[in-house]
Design an enzyme around this catalytic site. Structure first.
Site, PDB file in Angstrom:
ATOM      1  N   GLU A 116       3.689  -2.030   5.463  1.00 38.13           N
ATOM      2  CA  GLU A 116       2.789  -2.712   6.388  1.00 38.13           C
ATOM      3  C   GLU A 116       1.878  -1.672   7.038  1.00 38.13           C
ATOM      4  OE1 GLU A 116       3.561  -5.567  10.263  1.00 38.13           O
ATOM      5  OE2 GLU A 116       4.739  -3.739  10.060  1.00 38.13           O
TER       6      GLU A 116
ATOM      7  N   GLU B  48       1.545  -6.492  18.884  1.00 40.06           N
ATOM      8  CA  GLU B  48       0.930  -7.147  17.725  1.00 40.06           C
ATOM      9  C   GLU B  48       0.220  -8.443  18.101  1.00 40.06           C
ATOM     10  OE1 GLU B  48       2.429  -7.441  13.687  1.00 40.06           O
ATOM     11  OE2 GLU B  48       4.149  -6.260  14.338  1.00 40.06           O
TER      12      GLU B  48
END
Length: 302
Positions: free
Chosen positions: A47, A145
């Site tokens: 990621e 996030e």
């Protein structure tokens, strides 16, 4: 006829904020070359592989924030990686921060692209289970996030690539059973996962000894309960002051870890996956066509 594919999990050591895109892409190409040399034809990267894990910081300046995003994929800086895939005849999945211009507004996603052995983008997945918060919380490991990414809007697609049925997932997605179930029901044979996971959580120091266990547990359960192969690649080591756990692995439909990274640096682990094992595991325990019939679901719910 037996169907096999050699999978590669391409773990990355830390990507510091001082690293340039060309520098990082060069590392990725080297990892892809190592995977191909070992005979792999499908690889997965972590990621946010192109940058440091920037959601660990509160960034208010939009110009500084935009530096971490890709306005297109591929672009001039990332195209060499796709060229390498074509040269090496290996497909791959890679996570990155995606920025989509929607008129005057910007949409931001935590995204994974799937690239085939021709060096063409086969499809995108946008992370559904976006964790963390919009603002730092006292006593909680900074993980913003939700400040920088919207939840994905593409569902859980499965792509046909080089004769395989491949699904994608990112980090927190791996902890949720719905991820594997949706991908399995959509026909996935292989699930490629990229993640960045802190070694320690300020809010739960008493669980520190379980971090790697809890990293692998849901992926092994997801592989077993949904009869799919899983290949997962991590960022690892001390990245801009935060320790990341690593533990990149390849997991069989039996739930067994068949290959496991042993370092906190750039490392490639591979495994020759027998796709016939999927059908064997389904016959033994998880015959979805027999036990999970949609018409039966409808009658139960009515």
């Amino acid at each position: 006829m037996t169907r096999r594919v050699k999978l590669a999990a391409c773990q990355m050591g830390p990507v510091q904020s001082s690293a340039s895109r060309p520098e990082v892409v060069g590392r990725l190409i080297h990892l892809l070359e190592r995977a191909a040399k070992d005979g792999a034809t499908l690889a997965v990267f972590p990621e946010l592989a192109l940058t440091t894990f920037f959601p660990r910081w509160e960034i208010d300046n939009e110009t500084k924030l935009d530096v971490f995003y890709e306005a297109s994929f591929p672009n001039a800086e990332t195209q060499p990686l796709l060229d390498a895939a074509r040269r090496l005849r290996i497909g791959f999945a890679i996570g990155f921060a995606e920025m989509v211009q929607d008129g005057a507004a910007k949409q931001r996603f935590n995204t994974m692209a799937l690239v085939d052995a021709e060096g063409q983008v086969a499809g995108l997945y946008r992370k559904m289970h976006v964790p963390g918060s919009e603002m730092p919380e006292p006593g909680v490991t900074v993980h913003l996030e939700r400040r920088y990414f919207a939840p994905g809007n593409l569902g859980f697609p499965v792509f046909d690539i080089d004769g395989l049925r491949v699904g994608l997932a990112l980090c927190n997605d791996r902890r949720w059973p719905e991820t594997y179930r949706m991908l399995c029901l959509n026909g996935a044979e292989i699930v490629l996962i990229g993640y960045n996971t802190p070694l320690l959580l300020d809010e739960a120091p008493q669980l520190a000894h379980l971090r790697m266990f809890h990293n692998h547990l849901p992926m092994q359960a997801g592989a077993y309960q949904n009869t799919v192969w899983v290949a997962a690649a991590a960022k690892a080591g001390l990245e801009d002051g935060q320790a990341l756990i690593g533990g990149s692995c390849i997991i069989a439909p039996t739930g067994e870890i068949t290959a496991l990274a042993t370092s906190l640096a750039d490392e490639v682990v591979t495994y020759d996956a027998d796709l016939g094992l999927i059908e064997t595991c389904r016959r033994v325990n998880f015959d979805f066509a027999r036990y999970r019939r949609p018409d039966q679901y409808r009658r139960i719910c009515e």
